[in-house]
Design a protein around this motif. Structure first.
Motif, PDB file in Angstrom:
ATOM      1  N   ILE A  20     -45.155  85.256  20.744  1.00 29.02           N
ATOM      2  CA  ILE A  20     -45.750  84.444  21.791  1.00 29.02           C
ATOM      3  C   ILE A  20     -45.234  84.971  23.124  1.00 29.02           C
ATOM      4  O   ILE A  20     -44.061  84.795  23.455  1.00 29.02           O
ATOM      5  CB  ILE A  20     -45.401  82.952  21.599  1.00 29.02           C
ATOM      6  N   GLU A  21     -46.112  85.634  23.859  1.00 31.20           N
ATOM      7  CA  GLU A  21     -45.699  86.283  25.095  1.00 31.20           C
ATOM      8  C   GLU A  21     -45.209  85.309  26.157  1.00 31.20           C
ATOM      9  O   GLU A  21     -44.490  85.703  27.067  1.00 31.20           O
ATOM     10  CB  GLU A  21     -46.838  87.142  25.635  1.00 31.20           C
ATOM     11  N   ASN A  22     -45.576  84.058  26.063  1.00 30.55           N
ATOM     12  CA  ASN A  22     -45.131  83.088  27.060  1.00 30.55           C
ATOM     13  C   ASN A  22     -43.825  82.403  26.679  1.00 30.55           C
ATOM     14  O   ASN A  22     -43.352  81.554  27.424  1.00 30.55           O
ATOM     15  CB  ASN A  22     -46.222  82.033  27.284  1.00 30.55           C
ATOM     16  N   SER A  23     -43.250  82.768  25.551  1.00 29.16           N
ATOM     17  CA  SER A  23     -42.011  82.114  25.126  1.00 29.16           C
ATOM     18  C   SER A  23     -40.844  82.564  26.004  1.00 29.16           C
ATOM     19  O   SER A  23     -40.819  83.692  26.499  1.00 29.16           O
ATOM     20  CB  SER A  23     -41.710  82.423  23.665  1.00 29.16           C
ATOM     21  N   PRO A  24     -39.866  81.704  26.196  1.00 26.11           N
ATOM     22  CA  PRO A  24     -38.687  82.079  26.993  1.00 26.11           C
ATOM     23  C   PRO A  24     -37.945  83.281  26.414  1.00 26.11           C
ATOM     24  O   PRO A  24     -37.462  84.132  27.167  1.00 26.11           O
ATOM     25  CB  PRO A  24     -37.815  80.821  26.952  1.00 26.11           C
ATOM     26  N   ASP A  25     -37.855  83.373  25.105  1.00 24.34           N
ATOM     27  CA  ASP A  25     -37.163  84.506  24.480  1.00 24.34           C
ATOM     28  C   ASP A  25     -37.884  85.813  24.772  1.00 24.34           C
ATOM     29  O   ASP A  25     -37.258  86.829  25.070  1.00 24.34           O
ATOM     30  CB  ASP A  25     -37.049  84.300  22.969  1.00 24.34           C
ATOM     31  N   TYR A  26     -39.202  85.783  24.673  1.00 26.45           N
ATOM     32  CA  TYR A  26     -39.995  86.988  24.958  1.00 26.45           C
ATOM     33  C   TYR A  26     -39.830  87.393  26.423  1.00 26.45           C
ATOM     34  O   TYR A  26     -39.599  88.561  26.741  1.00 26.45           O
ATOM     35  CB  TYR A  26     -41.471  86.749  24.632  1.00 26.45           C
ATOM     36  N   GLN A  27     -39.928  86.422  27.326  1.00 20.97           N
ATOM     37  CA  GLN A  27     -39.798  86.706  28.754  1.00 20.97           C
ATOM     38  C   GLN A  27     -38.410  87.252  29.083  1.00 20.97           C
ATOM     39  O   GLN A  27     -38.271  88.175  29.894  1.00 20.97           O
ATOM     40  CB  GLN A  27     -40.098  85.450  29.581  1.00 20.97           C
ATOM     41  N   SER A  28     -37.394  86.716  28.443  1.00 15.95           N
ATOM     42  CA  SER A  28     -36.029  87.194  28.653  1.00 15.95           C
ATOM     43  C   SER A  28     -35.876  88.636  28.186  1.00 15.95           C
ATOM     44  O   SER A  28     -35.285  89.475  28.885  1.00 15.95           O
ATOM     45  CB  SER A  28     -35.049  86.285  27.907  1.00 15.95           C
ATOM     46  N   ALA A  29     -36.412  88.933  27.019  1.00 18.78           N
ATOM     47  CA  ALA A  29     -36.348  90.301  26.498  1.00 18.78           C
ATOM     48  C   ALA A  29     -37.128  91.262  27.390  1.00 18.78           C
ATOM     49  O   ALA A  29     -36.688  92.394  27.638  1.00 18.78           O
ATOM     50  CB  ALA A  29     -36.879  90.347  25.063  1.00 18.78           C
TER      51      ALA A  29
END
Length: 87
Positions: A20-29
């Motif tokens: 999920i590109e909008n997830s906080p984990d994805y955004q952090s990475a």
């Protein structure tokens, strides 16, 4: 064993292909990758930057092919589940 039984017993894990590109984990990475790339590029010569860009292009192509293959696999799995449900 049919496709629904495989899914029930955990032999199929469709969530492994879910990002999920909008997830906080994805955004952090994504921020980490971007920051590290910027830091790396600052220390490279023009030739090294060119080589790094070509490397990134080839990695992007590989990732694109992998995502396409994952999409096809997911679509085939969904179709098998649909067939099992209506059978």
């Amino acid at each position: 064993m049919d496709i629904l039984e495989e899914l029930w017993h955990g032999n199929i894990a469709p969530q492994e292909f879910n990002h999920i590109e909008n997830s906080p984990d994805y955004q952090s990475a994504l921020r980490l990758v971007s920051n590290n790339r910027e830091r790396l590029e600052k220390g490279l010569s023009e030739y090294q930057n060119d080589l790094f860009e070509r490397y990134n292009t080839s990695v992007d192509e590989l990732n694109s092919q992998s995502e396409l293959d994952a999409f096809k696999s997911g679509f085939k799995l969904a179709t098998q589940i649909l067939i099992a449900v209506v059978s």
